[in-house]
Design an enzyme around this catalytic site. Structure first.
Site, short mmCIF file in Angstrom:
data_model
loop_
_atom_site.label_atom_id
_atom_site.label_comp_id
_atom_site.label_asym_id
_atom_site.label_seq_id
_atom_site.Cartn_x
_atom_site.Cartn_y
_atom_site.Cartn_z
N GLU A 62 0.79 -1.22 0.00
CA GLU A 62 0.00 0.00 0.00
C GLU A 62 0.84 1.29 0.00
O GLU A 62 0.58 2.17 -0.82
CB GLU A 62 -0.99 -0.03 1.17
CG GLU A 62 -2.13 -0.98 0.86
CD GLU A 62 -2.84 -1.54 2.09
OE1 GLU A 62 -2.59 -1.04 3.19
OE2 GLU A 62 -3.63 -2.48 1.93
N ASP A 110 1.58 5.37 6.41
CA ASP A 110 0.25 4.88 6.03
C ASP A 110 -0.46 4.28 7.24
O ASP A 110 -0.17 3.16 7.65
CB ASP A 110 0.42 3.82 4.92
CG ASP A 110 -0.90 3.23 4.45
OD1 ASP A 110 -1.96 3.58 5.00
OD2 ASP A 110 -0.87 2.40 3.51
#
Lengths: 218, 617
Positions: free
Chosen positions: B170, B192
């Site tokens: 991600e 993140d």
């Protein structure tokens, strides 16, 4: 592979530039439409390029790799002429290990007393400084000497490499043992500095499988 | 075009699907029929069938035992891993060996099956958008996901009928999305913090190459944890203020799954409000009393401070692994909904000493990056290349339960490592390899990925030369090959995943998923859209009949065109088109409706009520 001269002192910016070019050429991302067999081959090449870069970008790994090449060994293990650290160093490391063992049994009974703690911490700092010195010497002057040496001088430098690598391995192991007993700053430094990998005393036997007969380098 | 590859962000809280628009070269999120880009990652197992997304989310508090949320936290895990967390989950997790199993809606399901329902809904959303079938996808996972968690994600894709051509981390995906226009060359830190997972990646961006230098994280830390500490705090406060009512009615809120789910949702909503406001009021109606209290941002920050603090250690470790210090970071990128929390932003800024990037919507940026990677794989982009790493060291258990590392963490992938083995007993035909992933020295402290059994010809002890090759592919997934060199025979390998599904199980799940496809909420929503279209068509037809003489020719023609378009759309399967055409008919008949209403009021239409003609608008 990278089209650079076989030297220990490497232009790292140039190495990186060539690595990126090779990575592009061989990365599986750009060969998705190829048949499965071709893709497997590209994946293997890509793995090789990555492994080569990993070895070459690190000055110490470069030396280790060179020693293996010079000795005609494909594997990390199995060298007949075992690398030896200077006896004085062995003696010193042995003493620290003994003091450590004592401190541990003390710690098991209760808290480590402050004086012992301070002594151990001091030793660790000193070992770390020496480790750094040893690495700087390996990557710097010793590597440069190799690059400019005449063939006749090389065996002596090779021996110096091996001694320095062995010294480094001991310094790392003992320093890591100290950190383990002292606890503390493992988070910030972690194994990036004092890894258990690359230790000269890596376990060589394994359970359920019999011994393993050596780990070839990729 | 069968070569189309979509990008999917399979999130803990929300999931999205995106693609790269050929015309602009930019990634775009595909919204649902109502224009919502996010699909809540919630799946309800109801007696009428399986419901996914917003309708499922709406019934979280109503059917807590049968509505699964945050299933991503259970992917690739065993019961022992999640049993502490399971106490807070209103659905039942079955005790047992191997991967986690849930008991919901009177059936037993695994996390990959639940995720497959979400993936399938996104696949269908994309198919409606493109008007053709979509079979391939890039799916993102937290960078710190281990092999089993990655494999579980791939399995979910297969169950959903999607070929997952690439698993992308991600934070790296986010950097690709930013990289298109907003990043200059240099070292980038991607922070993140999502609903359930935390990742940090340090990348070097140069000459179009995105080289990940190091990654670290915590696959069990995210916004869900913020909600939980807040909900537990509220629970205590309720108990303190309303103990009279609670004692009187013998109510224990902690044991009431519906009340706990309400509390969790209220906590989440309050947390979100406090990101933009300094204070907020919570109102929670319970049987017998209503709980009201004002809460400030400082209250929330006090509660979540330790959780935010837990993200800083992985950031420092990633920096150390990359051989860098905070001062070397040129740019910081924020990803994930939880980075909207002002405290998170402050702490990140303090750590890196830089104002972080957040121009792209933190909920969408990962999906956009997945679309970019999909476009690279499809051959649409050739100047960008992502070089990712394996997040965790990979090794084999050796004598004394010690892990012998073959591939250290943060090694660029694809990568491979070879080891030679031999046997210890005469005539041995079976060799057992225990593969582990993690940073601890002892096998028992690492994650067991699986056991590989090699079958070889009998030979005297020490004679066989077995070459075992570990290959980590570009997805970060391990493949094992083995060959006995003396006989030059490939040793057959049987993989026994510790927390995974075997081939037969995945096969059965693919079949099962087809059998309940009819009950899919997407299909139901299409039917609903058609029903609405039918209603509007009936009303429009009636209005035209009654009031054709009250409007001019041009208006009549416009209505007839809109009606014809809706009839055409209604016969197709594109729910978006049906919705649009329905809205168009409504708009085209607006004026006619007013005229008819006037006429009705003036009694021109006798005693018939206008609404009877127009329908309830």
């Amino acid at each position: 592979m990278f089209g650079l001269p076989r030297k220990l002192v490497v232009d790292s910016a140039e190495l990186q530039r060539r690595f990126y070019a090779l990575a592009r050429e061989h990365h599986p991302d750009f060969h998705q439409a190829a048949p499965a067999e071709e893709r497997a081959r590209i994946e293997a090449t890509s793995a090789l390029v990555n492994a080569a870069y990993r070895t070459l970008r690190d000055p110490i790994a470069r030396v280790e790799y060179l020693v293996r090449l010079e000795e005609g060994r494909e594997t990390k293990e199995g060298d007949i002429d075992k690398p030896k650290a200077p006896p004085a160093l062995l003696q010193e490391m042995f003493e620290i290990q003994e003091a450590l063992a004592e401190a541990r049994s003390e710690a098991a009974k209760g808290a480590l007393d402050e004086t012992t703690r301070a002594t151990l911490a001091e030793q660790r700092e000193s070992l770390r400084a020496r480790l750094k010195d040893e690495e700087t010497r390996l990557a710097g002057p010793l590597s440069a000497r190799w690059d400019s040496a005449a063939p006749a001088e090389r065996p002596a430098i090779l021996a110096a490499f091996k001694e320095a690598l062995a010294t480094r391995a001991y310094l790392r192991t003992v320093s890591a043992d100290l950190t383990e007993t002292l606890g503390g700053d493992t988070e910030a430094f972690g194994r990036a500095i004092e890894g258990r990998h690359g230790s000269a005393e890596a376990p060589r036997t394994r359970g359920g499988m019999g011994g393993h007969i050596g780990a070839p380098h990729q | 075009m069968s070569s189309r590859i979509i990008g999917i962000d399979l999130g803990t809280t929300n999931s999205l699907v995106a693609y790269v628009d050929e015309a602009t070269g930019l990634p775009r999120v595909i919204p649902d029929a109502d224009g919502r880009p996010l699909l809540p990652s919630v799946v309800a197992f109801t007696p009428d069938g399986i419901v996914v997304g917003e309708p499922a989310r709406r019934q979280l508090a109503r059917r807590p035992a049968d509505t699964v949320y945050s299933v991503k936290r259970l992917m690739g895990r065993g019961f022992e891993d999640v049993k502490d967390e399971a106490r807070y989950l209103p659905f039942r997790i079955l005790a047992g060996e191997g991967l986690v199993r849930l008991a919901v809606g009177g059936r037993e399901v695994t996390p990959p099956e639940v995720s497959a329902v979400v993936l399938k809904a996104l696949k269908e959303r994309a198919e409606r958008h493109f008007g053709e079938s979509v079979e391939k996808a890039v799916v993102t996972v937290p960078a710190y996901f281990n092999d089993a968690q990655r494999q579980a994600t791939k399995d979910a894709g297969r169950i959903a009928g999607l070929d997952v051509v690439r698993i992308v981390n991600e934070p790296t995906a986010a950097s690709l999305a930013y990289g298109l226009h907003r990043l200059s060359e240099g070292v980038v830190a991607v922070y993140d913090l999502g609903g359930g997972t935390f990742d940090v990646s340090i990348l070097r961006v140069k000459d179009g190459v995105f080289e990940v230098l190091a990654t670290n994280g915590d696959t069990h830390l995210g916004g869900d944890d913020f909600d939980r500490v807040l909900a537990l705090w509220l629970l205590e406060d309720i108990a303190a203020r309303h103990h009279t009512e609670l004692d009187r009615d013998c109510v224990d809120l902690a044991r009431d799954p519906e009340a706990m789910q309400e509390l969790r949702l209220a906590a989440e909503a309050a947390k979100i409000r406090l990101s933009s406001e300094e204070r907020t009021t919570l109102t929670l109606p319970f049987a017998g009393f209503t709980y009201r209290r004002e809460m400030t941002r400082a209250d929330l920050e006090r509660l979540v401070e330790p959780l935010v603090g837990r993200t800083l250690g992985p950031c420092r470790r990633a920096l150390a692994d990359a051989g860098l210090s905070a001062a070397d970071i040129d740019e910081v990128v924020l990803v994930g909904g939880s980075t909207r929390v002002p405290l998170v932003r402050r702490r990140v800024q303090e750590l890196f000493g830089k104002t972080p990037h957040s121009q792209l919507n933190p909920d969408e940026v990962v999906a956009l990056g997945a679309a970019v990677q999909a476009h690279i794989l499809a051959g649409g982009i050739t100047n960008m290349l992502l070089l990712d790493v394996t997040p965790l060291s990979l090794g084999i258990e050796s004598l004394g339960g010690i892990v012998n590392v073959l591939i250290p963490r943060n090694t660029t992938i694809p990568t491979s490592a070879r080891e030679m083995f031999t046997t210890s007993a005469d005539g041995q035909t079976l060799v057992d390899l225990h593969v582990l992933q993690g940073e601890r020295e002892l096998a028992k402290d690492c994650r067991s990925l699986g056991r590989f059994e090699l079958r070889i010809d009998p030979m005297p002890a020490g004679m066989p030369k077995i070459e075992v090759t570990f290959l980590i592919d570009a997805n970060g997934i391990l493949q094992v090959q083995a060959k006995e060199q003396r006989s030059d025979k490939a040793a057959s390998i049987e993989v026994k995943p510790t927390y995974g599904l075997n081939e037969a199980e995945v096969g059965r799940m693919i079949e099962d998923s087809f059998t309940y496809a009819e009950a899919d909420v997407e299909t139901r929503m299409l039917i609903e859209a058609r029903n609405e279209a039918d209603t509007v068509l009936v009303h429009a037809g009636r209005a035209l009949k009654q009031g054709a003489h009250l409007v001019d020719v041009a208006e009549r023609a416009a209505i007839e065109t809109a009606v014809a378009a809706l009839r055409a759309a209604r016969s197709g399967d594109d729910r978006d088109r049906i919705h649009e055409a329905t809205t168009a008919v409504n708009r085209a008949t607006e004026h006619l409706a007013e005229v008819l209403m006037d006429a009705a009021l003036k009694g021109a239409l006798g005693s018939r009520r206008a609404t009877e003609i127009l329908g309830e608008r």
